[in-house]
Design a protein around this motif. Sequence first.
Motif, short mmCIF file in Angstrom:
data_model
loop_
_atom_site.label_atom_id
_atom_site.label_comp_id
_atom_site.label_asym_id
_atom_site.label_seq_id
_atom_site.Cartn_x
_atom_site.Cartn_y
_atom_site.Cartn_z
N VAL A 118 42.08 43.83 50.03
CA VAL A 118 42.81 43.18 48.94
C VAL A 118 42.91 41.69 49.29
O VAL A 118 43.81 41.30 50.04
CB VAL A 118 44.23 43.78 48.71
N VAL A 160 40.11 49.78 51.83
CA VAL A 160 39.95 48.82 50.73
C VAL A 160 40.51 47.45 51.11
O VAL A 160 41.61 47.36 51.68
CB VAL A 160 40.64 49.36 49.46
N TYR A 188 43.95 39.16 47.82
CA TYR A 188 45.18 38.43 47.41
C TYR A 188 46.43 39.25 47.68
O TYR A 188 47.40 39.16 46.96
CB TYR A 188 45.07 38.05 45.94
N VAL A 216 38.18 50.74 41.73
CA VAL A 216 37.37 50.36 42.89
C VAL A 216 36.42 51.49 43.30
O VAL A 216 35.46 51.28 44.03
CB VAL A 216 38.29 49.91 44.07
N PRO A 276 43.94 43.01 54.40
CA PRO A 276 43.53 41.67 53.98
C PRO A 276 42.17 41.35 54.58
O PRO A 276 41.77 41.97 55.58
CB PRO A 276 44.61 40.77 54.58
N LEU A 287 44.89 49.77 52.85
CA LEU A 287 44.57 48.46 52.30
C LEU A 287 44.61 47.43 53.42
O LEU A 287 45.49 47.48 54.27
CB LEU A 287 45.60 48.06 51.23
N ARG A 293 39.88 41.65 42.94
CA ARG A 293 41.19 42.28 43.15
C ARG A 293 41.14 43.23 44.33
O ARG A 293 42.02 43.23 45.19
CB ARG A 293 41.59 43.09 41.91
N ARG A 294 40.16 44.09 44.34
CA ARG A 294 40.01 45.06 45.43
C ARG A 294 38.54 45.29 45.70
O ARG A 294 37.72 45.23 44.78
CB ARG A 294 40.63 46.41 45.05
N ASP A 302 43.55 49.57 39.08
CA ASP A 302 42.69 48.94 40.09
C ASP A 302 42.35 49.94 41.20
O ASP A 302 41.23 49.98 41.70
CB ASP A 302 43.38 47.73 40.74
N ALA A 303 43.35 50.73 41.56
CA ALA A 303 43.16 51.70 42.66
C ALA A 303 42.06 52.69 42.32
O ALA A 303 41.31 53.13 43.21
CB ALA A 303 44.48 52.43 42.94
N GLU A 306 36.81 36.30 48.24
CA GLU A 306 37.72 36.08 47.12
C GLU A 306 36.98 36.07 45.78
O GLU A 306 37.55 36.42 44.75
CB GLU A 306 38.47 34.76 47.32
#
Length: 323
Positions: A320, A318, A322, A140, A298, A296, A35-36, A136-137, A118
Motif C-alpha cells: 500500500v 500486498v 500510501y 487487487v 509499505p 499489508l 492504491r494496492r 480495493d481489497a 507510487e
Amino acid sequence: MDTMQAVWLENGELTYRRDAPIPRVPPGEALVKIRRAGICSTDLELVKGYYPFTGIPGHEFVGDIVDCPDRPERVGQRVVGEINAPCGICTACVSGRPRHCPHRTVLGIVNRNGAFAEYLTLPTGNLIRVPDAVSDAAAVFVEPLAAALQIQQQNPIRPTDRVLVLGAGRLGQLIAQAITGTGCALQVAARHPVQRRLLERRQIPWIDEAQVRQRYYDIVIDATGTAAGFDAARRAVRPAGTIVVKSTYKGELGIDLSALVVDEITVVGSRCGPFAPALRLLEKGIVDPTFLMADLYPLSNAAAAFNRAKEPGVLKVVFVPYG
Ligand SMILES: [Zn+2]
Ligand SMILES: [Zn+2]
C-alpha cells in the motif's frame, strides 16, 4: 517533486528507492496512481531469475487514473489493468491473440516498469473501470482471478468431470473458487492447515497429497509453482485426460514424453486471462478473494514483504504505497 517511491529489481537484488522518476505518459497511455499492489509467485520467481528483468516489478494492482491525455474524461476512474501491452499491428495482434504478441511488453515482467511503486503507466485500453461494489481489497485480485478463469476459457470443464487442483496457495485458492460453479467433482490437494481452513470456508473439499488417487482425474490443474507439481499431475491424470499447467518457475523439467504419448495426455499451458468476467464474479460476490489477504506493507518495507510472501502457506502480501 517528480520522483516517487518504488521497489527496484536488478541482478536478483531488490532495493527500495525514493528517487525513481515518476513515469512520463507515452502517447495512448495513462498515468495510474497505485492504491494496492499484490505480490505473486511470478514476482518471487523474477527475483530468482525466471526471466531477466531489470526495473520495477509488480503486475497485480488497483489504482486511479490521474493523467490520460487521449481520454481526459477517464481521469479519476478507479481501475485495474490488463498486463500485456501488445503492438497492435503484427499477425498475432490482428488475429485476435494480442496476449501472444511477440513485441509486447508486460507490466513488471517484460520491458515495462510495474506496480510496486507510487505510479505506473499502461495503454489506456488496458485499463478497466472497477465497479463501486468491488473493494480495493478485492480488486487487487482481479489479475490472478482472470488467470484462474483462463483455464475454463481454454478448456471447458463439464459437470461430470473429476477435477484435481494441485496446490492451494494464492492462485490455487482462486482457481478452486472459480471452478466450483461448474458443478464438477472438485478436489484440492492442500498442504498447509491455513490453506485447508480457507477452502473449508468456501465448502471446497480438500485432500492431503497422500490421498491423491492415481490415474483417476479427468483434469488436473498444477498450481504448485514447482517442478514437482507436474510429476504429481502426471501420476494423477487418467489416460486421455488433461493437465493444465499454471506454474511458472526457474529451471527445467524432465518429462517421460513417451508415457504422455502412450496415455494420450493433453498438456495445456495457461497464463493470463480475461479481466471483465473476473470483475463480474467479484461484483456478484461469487468469488471472494479478500480473506486470502495475508498482510499489508509499505513500499519501504519491500524486503520484509517479499520474505513474508516466500513463507510456505502464506497467502497474498500486498503493498500500500500510501498507507
Ligand atoms: Zn501474478
Ligand atoms: Zn503485436
